[in-house]
Write a protein that holds these residues in place. Sequence first.
Motif, PDB file in Angstrom:
ATOM      1  N   ALA A  74     -32.731 -23.865  12.655  1.00 35.39           N
ATOM      2  CA  ALA A  74     -34.018 -24.014  13.339  1.00 35.39           C
ATOM      3  C   ALA A  74     -33.884 -23.617  14.806  1.00 35.39           C
ATOM      4  O   ALA A  74     -34.148 -24.399  15.725  1.00 35.39           O
ATOM      5  CB  ALA A  74     -34.529 -25.444  13.204  1.00 35.39           C
ATOM      6  N   THR A  75     -33.459 -22.383  15.030  1.00 32.12           N
ATOM      7  CA  THR A  75     -33.321 -21.835  16.375  1.00 32.12           C
ATOM      8  C   THR A  75     -33.960 -20.457  16.397  1.00 32.12           C
ATOM      9  O   THR A  75     -34.051 -19.779  15.365  1.00 32.12           O
ATOM     10  CB  THR A  75     -31.842 -21.701  16.769  1.00 32.12           C
ATOM     11  N   PRO A  76     -34.398 -19.985  17.566  1.00 24.58           N
ATOM     12  CA  PRO A  76     -35.021 -18.650  17.623  1.00 24.58           C
ATOM     13  C   PRO A  76     -34.127 -17.548  17.080  1.00 24.58           C
ATOM     14  O   PRO A  76     -34.591 -16.676  16.342  1.00 24.58           O
ATOM     15  CB  PRO A  76     -35.310 -18.472  19.115  1.00 24.58           C
ATOM     16  N   GLN A  77     -32.838 -17.577  17.425  1.00 29.13           N
ATOM     17  CA  GLN A  77     -31.954 -16.502  16.967  1.00 29.13           C
ATOM     18  C   GLN A  77     -31.743 -16.553  15.466  1.00 29.13           C
ATOM     19  O   GLN A  77     -31.723 -15.516  14.789  1.00 29.13           O
ATOM     20  CB  GLN A  77     -30.610 -16.575  17.681  1.00 29.13           C
ATOM     21  N   SER A  78     -31.591 -17.758  14.903  1.00 33.95           N
ATOM     22  CA  SER A  78     -31.421 -17.866  13.460  1.00 33.95           C
ATOM     23  C   SER A  78     -32.665 -17.400  12.718  1.00 33.95           C
ATOM     24  O   SER A  78     -32.570 -16.700  11.710  1.00 33.95           O
ATOM     25  CB  SER A  78     -31.082 -19.308  13.073  1.00 33.95           C
ATOM     26  N   VAL A  79     -33.838 -17.809  13.202  1.00 38.09           N
ATOM     27  CA  VAL A  79     -35.081 -17.377  12.568  1.00 38.09           C
ATOM     28  C   VAL A  79     -35.213 -15.862  12.639  1.00 38.09           C
ATOM     29  O   VAL A  79     -35.599 -15.200  11.662  1.00 38.09           O
ATOM     30  CB  VAL A  79     -36.288 -18.077  13.206  1.00 38.09           C
ATOM     31  N   ARG A  80     -34.871 -15.287  13.791  1.00 37.96           N
ATOM     32  CA  ARG A  80     -34.935 -13.832  13.916  1.00 37.96           C
ATOM     33  C   ARG A  80     -33.980 -13.157  12.926  1.00 37.96           C
ATOM     34  O   ARG A  80     -34.330 -12.168  12.271  1.00 37.96           O
ATOM     35  CB  ARG A  80     -34.600 -13.412  15.353  1.00 37.96           C
ATOM     36  N   ASN A  81     -32.764 -13.700  12.817  1.00 38.43           N
ATOM     37  CA  ASN A  81     -31.796 -13.120  11.885  1.00 38.43           C
ATOM     38  C   ASN A  81     -32.293 -13.188  10.443  1.00 38.43           C
ATOM     39  O   ASN A  81     -32.125 -12.241   9.663  1.00 38.43           O
ATOM     40  CB  ASN A  81     -30.468 -13.859  12.004  1.00 38.43           C
ATOM     41  N   ILE A  82     -32.894 -14.316  10.095  1.00 38.89           N
ATOM     42  CA  ILE A  82     -33.429 -14.485   8.739  1.00 38.89           C
ATOM     43  C   ILE A  82     -34.523 -13.466   8.465  1.00 38.89           C
ATOM     44  O   ILE A  82     -34.549 -12.807   7.422  1.00 38.89           O
ATOM     45  CB  ILE A  82     -33.971 -15.911   8.558  1.00 38.89           C
ATOM     46  N   LEU A  83     -35.442 -13.333   9.412  1.00 41.47           N
ATOM     47  CA  LEU A  83     -36.548 -12.398   9.230  1.00 41.47           C
ATOM     48  C   LEU A  83     -36.060 -10.959   9.145  1.00 41.47           C
ATOM     49  O   LEU A  83     -36.614 -10.152   8.394  1.00 41.47           O
ATOM     50  CB  LEU A  83     -37.550 -12.553  10.372  1.00 41.47           C
ATOM     51  N   CYS A  84     -35.017 -10.633   9.898  1.00 41.42           N
ATOM     52  CA  CYS A  84     -34.480  -9.275   9.838  1.00 41.42           C
ATOM     53  C   CYS A  84     -33.794  -9.005   8.502  1.00 41.42           C
ATOM     54  O   CYS A  84     -33.571  -7.838   8.151  1.00 41.42           O
ATOM     55  CB  CYS A  84     -33.508  -9.042  10.998  1.00 41.42           C
TER      56      CYS A  84
END
Length: 384
Positions: A252-262
Amino acid sequence: MASTSSCSFTLSSFKTPIPNSQTRTKYPSLTPSIISISTQNSLFSSFSSSGRRVFSCLDTDPVAETIGSSSSEVEVRIGKWKWRDYSIRYQYSGDSGPALVLVHGFGANSTFDTVIFLNSDHWRKNVPFLAKSHRVYSIDLIGYGYSDKPNPSEFGVNSFYTFETWGAQLNDFCNDVVKGEAFFICNSIGGLIGLQAAVMEPRICKGIFLLNISLRMLHITKQPWYGRPFIRSFQSLLRNTAVGKFFFKSVATPQSVRNILCQCYHDTSQVTDELVEKILLPGLEPGAVDVFLEFICYSGGPLPEELLSQVKCPVVIGWGDKDPWEPIELGRAYGNFSVVEEFIVLQDVGHCPQDEAPHLVNPLVEKFVARHASAKDNASMTTV
């Protein structure tokens, strides 16, 4: 994957393809017909994809957000609906035409190390377009988005967060807010909810458009017998323990969410700061961690093939062919059910076509609805 190096769980060795031997005897064979082709303003304000600054305030009466292109303005409003004494947030737009209810996805992939928190904002590229000729609603299902998130422990041994709960919520929403029949447009896990609602109340749903429906690879029946005890033990470890909360915190962090979406968007240029914010912030709301852990430990309930065999309304399936979570090679089987009119391949698109490629999805939804809308649907109506 998306989780940090200190917290990564993998169950991929227990994943089995579908349909399995039992499914093959009960459901159609693999020969489908294929067609190719706001958060709280006290926290922040963001820019929409059109470049307009969008504000929303959820702790006051419903307000309007104006979203649109330079050529036309479409007003998208936020509403609150009381359901079983819980506050449910939804968005709506459009004054006439058939009613569409857009159902978001959420959950984890089949290896448990990729999680995603979705809500009605994931339809922000679809609502303004579809509202030009339809009455459009997108809902935050209970437990997600900015709807209430009651703690699952309040409900004793019987789980509250099930497809039956969300299916009942969707049907009640149509009765109370939409005031009648509707088409369900669903992504991922939301497809199971749309199908479940249609099975429970066939009179309400006029048709379902499924986008990359979840195959539910974590379902206990899709695991070999020797892996099931391990899965149940692992789920017990996650639920209501410090391990589960740490797992949630790690993603639940911005970087993790970005990685998931990518991972799940083939066109990673669509993974914008705005998208990351809209997905992450509801996941930081009080109660979100308990709801999420309850759901990813939910390995029972219906499968899509079971529900598709029961629905009576017409269905169209669209599938991004670059989906790494729900492979199209497995998804093609669902195009062979009698209620499925078309199985449409969305080329070079990932798991969330409505957001990654709205230019492909929106016209297909319009075409499907137009094919099944009655004269009454198309008559001018005032949104309640």
